[in-house]
Design a protein around this motif. Structure first.
Motif, PDB file in Angstrom:
ATOM      1  N   LYS A   1       0.983  -1.478  -0.100  1.00 30.02           N
ATOM      2  CA  LYS A   1       0.069   0.164  -0.101  1.00 30.02           C
ATOM      3  C   LYS A   1       0.847   1.305   0.020  1.00 30.02           C
ATOM      4  N   TYR A   2       1.986   1.175   0.556  1.00 32.70           N
ATOM      5  CA  TYR A   2       2.824   2.234   0.526  1.00 32.70           C
ATOM      6  C   TYR A   2       4.348   2.092   0.220  1.00 32.70           C
TER       7      TYR A   2
ATOM      8  N   PRO B   1       1.612   6.769  -0.228  1.00 32.35           N
ATOM      9  CA  PRO B   1       0.578   5.809  -0.359  1.00 32.35           C
ATOM     10  C   PRO B   1       0.589   5.670  -2.053  1.00 32.35           C
ATOM     11  N   ILE B   2       0.164   4.194  -2.298  1.00 29.46           N
ATOM     12  CA  ILE B   2       0.120   3.752  -3.840  1.00 29.46           C
ATOM     13  C   ILE B   2      -1.425   3.924  -3.978  1.00 29.46           C
ATOM     14  N   HIS B   3      -1.728   4.591  -4.934  1.00 28.66           N
ATOM     15  CA  HIS B   3      -3.282   4.428  -5.633  1.00 28.66           C
ATOM     16  C   HIS B   3      -3.438   3.388  -6.448  1.00 28.66           C
ATOM     17  N   PRO B   4      -4.812   2.915  -6.536  1.00 26.99           N
ATOM     18  CA  PRO B   4      -5.149   1.685  -7.304  1.00 26.99           C
ATOM     19  C   PRO B   4      -4.262   1.470  -8.838  1.00 26.99           C
ATOM     20  N   ASP B   5      -4.218   2.745  -9.130  1.00 24.28           N
ATOM     21  CA  ASP B   5      -3.435   2.645 -10.728  1.00 24.28           C
ATOM     22  C   ASP B   5      -2.122   2.415 -10.778  1.00 24.28           C
TER      23      ASP B   5
ATOM     24  N   SER C   1      -0.162   4.845  -9.043  1.00 29.74           N
ATOM     25  CA  SER C   1       0.217   6.351  -8.852  1.00 29.74           C
ATOM     26  C   SER C   1       0.656   6.342  -7.526  1.00 29.74           C
ATOM     27  N   LEU C   2       1.285   7.587  -7.133  1.00 24.36           N
ATOM     28  CA  LEU C   2       1.539   8.002  -6.061  1.00 24.36           C
ATOM     29  C   LEU C   2       1.088   9.161  -5.321  1.00 24.36           C
ATOM     30  N   GLY C   3       0.642   9.199  -4.070  1.00 23.73           N
ATOM     31  CA  GLY C   3       0.024  10.305  -3.626  1.00 23.73           C
ATOM     32  C   GLY C   3       1.206  10.999  -2.712  1.00 23.73           C
TER      33      GLY C   3
ATOM     34  N   THR D   1       2.033  10.682   3.524  1.00 25.23           N
ATOM     35  CA  THR D   1       1.031  10.717   4.629  1.00 25.23           C
ATOM     36  C   THR D   1       1.688  10.856   5.835  1.00 25.23           C
TER      37      THR D   1
END
Length: 410
Positions: free
Chosen positions: A147-148, A163-167, A169-171, A174
């Motif tokens: 997840k990260y 954070p790892i997004h469903p596609d 990509s990264l956020g 956090t």
């Protein structure tokens, strides 16, 4: 100098590798669908950290010959600055690359780029770029939960949780944890004789962050504070929580750089950069407690002069452990005893200068070394029974290489 990858359109920029035919998207799509081994190599480009500019162009992509270990160039992704560490997701669908820089934004941070991976061709497509949570990131890994992405920011002295997004990509981070502690000596008291090399202890310098095999704990080597930190990760909030024993103090001045776990997660091997020592310690997977059992040198008793240890790697079977020594330009191999302690088997010439990261190919038959100052990648045939490394005499030219990622195509 501003980072040329920030806030721009995310279309990948490719160049054909030197000496190789150009590989168009259509040609790659029409290629035979037999499995191949793809090797991604990153390193320092002209735009690097202060004093660290290199000769690389970006992320170089090669195909590996599984019989000889030779690497054939396919392409290079040039739209990225100093990708000095790479990591593939467990399913090989995504690749994450840090940029070891300090000018991604006004806060003098580095950044991390997310790519999707074509698992048939190895082709990369850029998804996005986000800040790393600190200056000059040096290492990143994917948490066992998937997840990260966790980033060790060397000059920032921080650990960033992305954070790892469903596609894929990264956020934005956090959590960003900043280590603090007293000033430590630049050299360790147990240095090899005649070692003039020093490690920067002017402040916190996080050099590696990764989870233990169970994913219950997250550990980080701080080479500036001479500590190994231990946290748990709240996978819902993306925040680090200090373990009951939040860190273990290592030898003052030793500069703990990287670590490796055995498969069960009951032993951890911590590499000191400055004193070129490995600390073999037990690890409690329930509490995160680290208890040192043994300290061994990565150079033979005959060695005299300056050296800095760099990479540490366990063999796939867990029977042998390998360390790269910069300046001394050697590879040390250790036998792992039944109780997890180590015996030095051999120390051999690297055949190149300033070896950094090491990695096995997917079969475990070959060990590759990224040699930063000689602009080359070299490989060694691994004897799985004895741990002996035999040089293949394969040299692959790559500008200022520092890191690898391998995958099998489908």
């Amino acid at each position: 100098m501003s980072c040329n990858i920030s806030r721009r359109a995310f279309a990948s920029t490719l160049v054909a590798a030197a000496g190789a035919p150009a590989l168009s998207r259509r040609a790659m799509a029409d290629a035979p669908a037999k499995p191949r081994i793809i090797c991604y190599i990153g390193g320092y480009t002209q735009h690097g950290p202060p004093g660290g500019a290199g000769n690389g162009q970006g992320i170089s992509v090669f195909e590996m010959n599984p019989d000889t270990s030779s690497l054939s160039p396919l392409m290079t992704y040039v739209d990225i600055a100093s990708p000095s560490f790479l990591v593939l997701s467990a399913d090989n669908r995504h690749l994450y690359a840090l940029s070891e820089i300090n000018d991604f934004n006004a806060n003098q941070e580095g950044c991390v780029t997310a790519f999707s991976v074509n698992r048939s061709s190895g082709e990369l497509t850029k998804l996005n770029v986000v800040r790393s949570g600190g200056a000059v990131p040096a290492h990143l890994s994917i948490h066992a939960s998937g997840k990260y992405v966790m980033v060790a920011n060397y000059m920032g002295g921080t650990v960033g949780i992305l954070p790892i997004h469903p596609d894929g990509s990264l956020g934005d981070p956090t959590d960003v944890v900043h280590n603090t502690g007293p000033r430590m000596p630049d050299r360790a008291s147990d240095n090899p004789p005649g070692n003039f090399a020093i490690s920067d202890h002017s402040s916190a310098h996080v050099h590696m962050v990764a989870s233990d095999p169970s994913g219950r704990f997250v550990l980080a080597c701080d080479a500036g504070l001479d500590r190994v930190y231990v946290w748990t990760l709240d996978t819902h909030a993306g925040r680090l929580v200090p373990a009951k024993t939040p860190f273990i103090a290592m030898t003052p001045g030793s500069a703990p750089r990287h670590f490796a776990f055995n498969e069960k997660g009951t032993m951890i091997y911590i590499l000191g950069e400055q004193d070129s020592k490995v600390v073999a310690a037990t690890f409690n997977p329930q509490t995160g407690e680290i208890v040192p059992q043994q300290t061994v040198s990565t150079v033979t008793p005959h060695f005299r002069g300056s050296t800095l240890a760099a990479g540490i790697l366990l063999s796939p079977q867990g029977r042998y452990l390998y360390v790269s020594n910069r300046l001394g330009d050697s590879l040390a191999s250790f036998h792992v005893n039944d109780d997890g302690t180590l015996n030095l088997v051999d120390e051999i010439w690297m055949h190149a200068d300033y070896g950094r990261s090491m990695m096995f190919d997917p079969s475990g038959n070959f060990l590759f070394c990224a040699n930063q100052r000689s602009d080359s990648v070299t490989s060694f045939k691994v004897n799985a029974q004895t741990g002996v490394l035999d040089f293949t005499w394969n040299f692959t030219p790559v500008g200022s290489p520092t890191t690898f990622a391998f995958m099998n195509t489908i």
